[in-house]
Design a protein around this motif. Structure first.
Motif, PDB file in Angstrom:
ATOM      1  N   PRO A   3     -92.800   8.357   5.427  1.00 10.14           N
ATOM      2  CA  PRO A   3     -94.553   8.065   4.438  1.00 10.14           C
ATOM      3  C   PRO A   3     -95.209   9.078   4.162  1.00 10.14           C
ATOM      4  O   PRO A   3     -95.156  10.004   4.976  1.00 10.14           O
ATOM      5  CB  PRO A   3     -94.523   6.989   5.494  1.00 10.14           C
ATOM      6  N   VAL A   4     -96.141   8.856   3.587  1.00  9.75           N
ATOM      7  CA  VAL A   4     -96.538   9.988   2.835  1.00  9.75           C
ATOM      8  C   VAL A   4     -98.060   9.354   2.702  1.00  9.75           C
ATOM      9  O   VAL A   4     -98.242   8.369   2.498  1.00  9.75           O
ATOM     10  CB  VAL A   4     -96.621  10.635   1.750  1.00  9.75           C
ATOM     11  N   THR A   5     -99.221  10.159   3.233  1.00 11.08           N
ATOM     12  CA  THR A   5    -101.146   9.601   2.667  1.00 11.08           C
ATOM     13  C   THR A   5    -101.213  10.233   1.523  1.00 11.08           C
ATOM     14  O   THR A   5    -100.321  11.262   0.547  1.00 11.08           O
ATOM     15  CB  THR A   5    -101.707  10.494   3.887  1.00 11.08           C
ATOM     16  N   LYS A  36     -88.202   3.464   3.022  1.00  6.13           N
ATOM     17  CA  LYS A  36     -87.067   3.294   4.185  1.00  6.13           C
ATOM     18  C   LYS A  36     -86.650   3.548   2.639  1.00  6.13           C
ATOM     19  O   LYS A  36     -85.503   3.505   3.009  1.00  6.13           O
ATOM     20  CB  LYS A  36     -86.862   2.678   4.954  1.00  6.13           C
ATOM     21  N   ASP A  37     -87.095   2.864   2.125  1.00  7.34           N
ATOM     22  CA  ASP A  37     -85.828   2.387   0.167  1.00  7.34           C
ATOM     23  C   ASP A  37     -86.486   3.201  -0.907  1.00  7.34           C
ATOM     24  O   ASP A  37     -85.499   2.711  -1.859  1.00  7.34           O
ATOM     25  CB  ASP A  37     -86.114   1.108   0.469  1.00  7.34           C
ATOM     26  N   LEU A  38     -87.315   3.871  -0.119  1.00  3.46           N
ATOM     27  CA  LEU A  38     -87.355   5.045  -1.003  1.00  3.46           C
ATOM     28  C   LEU A  38     -86.890   6.546  -1.296  1.00  3.46           C
ATOM     29  O   LEU A  38     -86.660   7.010  -0.273  1.00  3.46           O
ATOM     30  CB  LEU A  38     -89.302   5.726  -1.462  1.00  3.46           C
ATOM     31  N   LEU A 125     -85.640   1.337  -6.347  1.00  2.00           N
ATOM     32  CA  LEU A 125     -85.228   0.070  -5.756  1.00  2.00           C
ATOM     33  C   LEU A 125     -84.564  -0.336  -6.339  1.00  2.00           C
ATOM     34  O   LEU A 125     -82.995  -1.486  -6.212  1.00  2.00           O
ATOM     35  CB  LEU A 125     -86.960  -0.695  -6.267  1.00  2.00           C
ATOM     36  N   TYR A 126     -83.729   0.112  -8.248  1.00  2.00           N
ATOM     37  CA  TYR A 126     -82.452  -0.249  -8.761  1.00  2.00           C
ATOM     38  C   TYR A 126     -81.268   0.002  -8.324  1.00  2.00           C
ATOM     39  O   TYR A 126     -80.442  -0.585  -7.625  1.00  2.00           O
ATOM     40  CB  TYR A 126     -83.186   0.551  -9.777  1.00  2.00           C
ATOM     41  N   THR A 127     -81.893   1.354  -7.364  1.00  2.00           N
ATOM     42  CA  THR A 127     -80.193   1.848  -7.395  1.00  2.00           C
ATOM     43  C   THR A 127     -79.981   0.604  -5.502  1.00  2.00           C
ATOM     44  O   THR A 127     -79.019   0.444  -5.481  1.00  2.00           O
ATOM     45  CB  THR A 127     -80.604   2.811  -6.181  1.00  2.00           C
ATOM     46  N   ARG A 128     -80.730   0.052  -5.334  1.00  2.00           N
ATOM     47  CA  ARG A 128     -80.628  -0.815  -3.843  1.00  2.00           C
ATOM     48  C   ARG A 128     -80.303  -1.871  -4.482  1.00  2.00           C
ATOM     49  O   ARG A 128     -80.255  -2.626  -3.143  1.00  2.00           O
ATOM     50  CB  ARG A 128     -81.556  -0.425  -2.948  1.00  2.00           C
ATOM     51  N   ARG A 153     -79.913  10.623  -5.074  1.00  2.00           N
ATOM     52  CA  ARG A 153     -80.640  11.533  -4.408  1.00  2.00           C
ATOM     53  C   ARG A 153     -80.386  12.794  -5.431  1.00  2.00           C
ATOM     54  O   ARG A 153     -81.124  14.175  -5.537  1.00  2.00           O
ATOM     55  CB  ARG A 153     -80.459  11.794  -2.794  1.00  2.00           C
ATOM     56  N   THR A 154     -79.054  13.407  -5.290  1.00  2.00           N
ATOM     57  CA  THR A 154     -77.973  14.171  -6.673  1.00  2.00           C
ATOM     58  C   THR A 154     -78.917  14.348  -7.781  1.00  2.00           C
ATOM     59  O   THR A 154     -79.954  16.021  -7.693  1.00  2.00           O
ATOM     60  CB  THR A 154     -76.785  14.295  -6.383  1.00  2.00           C
TER      61      THR A 154
END
Ligand SMILES: [Zn+2]
Length: 165
Positions: A3-5, A36-38, A125-128, A153-154
């Motif tokens: 997570p990022v702020t 966790k899904d990003l 989200l499409y990937t998953r 990711r690659t």
């Protein structure tokens, strides 16, 4: 990704001015994002349709990329087009050419990197399979979910590598 702020986001940009990084609109409710899904955080600027942003980790460092969305392109896509990160096919208008100014000397000379990306930047989200492209008959693939995530990711890392030269 972790997570990022808002502060993380604003200080991560590598290819836009400090002023733009300070002013740009940050997605709301960051703490509620499905981190966790990003594989990356991507969003369009609601006040400036030609602007999009992408935040990802590269060698454990957060990297923010400012993108310009090619305007008026959607009408050209009478057939299906494919996102170069998640390889999701969309019908007309679901994919747009987005360009990122390269960092450093290359960027100062006006060099940029362009990719066709999902217009909502929801590639993770499409990937998953957590989001479906409108009107898409998903291509039948024999890859496992892990393999698809690894592929996205690659592709993402190679995009980042081209921008951050
Ligand atoms: Zn995509």
């Amino acid at each position: 990704m972790r997570p990022v702020t808002e502060h993380d986001i604003r200080t991560s940009f590598v290819n836009c001015s400090k002023g733009e990084a300070k002013r740009l609109s940050i997605p709301k409710d960051l703490e509620d994002h499905p981190w966790k899904d990003l594989d990356f955080l991507g969003w369009r600027d609601p006040g400036a349709p030609e602007r999009a942003y992408l935040i990802a980790e590269r060698d454990d460092v957060l990297v923010g990329i400012a993108l310009r969305v090619a305007s008026g392109g959607s009408r050209r896509f009478t057939s299906r087009s494919m996102c170069s990160l998640c390889l999701t096919t969309h019908t007309s208008g679901g994919v747009a050419l987005m360009t990122a100014r390269r960092t450093g000397e290359a960027g100062r000379q006006g060099n940029s990197v362009g990719h066709y990306l999902c217009i909502d930047l929801a590639c993770s989200l499409y990937t998953r399979g957590k989001k479906e492209a409108a009107g898409s008959g998903a291509i039948e693939e024999t890859l496992t979910l892990d393999e698809k995530v690894a592929r996205t990711r690659t592709n993402l890392q190679s995009f980042l590598d081209k921008v951050v030269a």
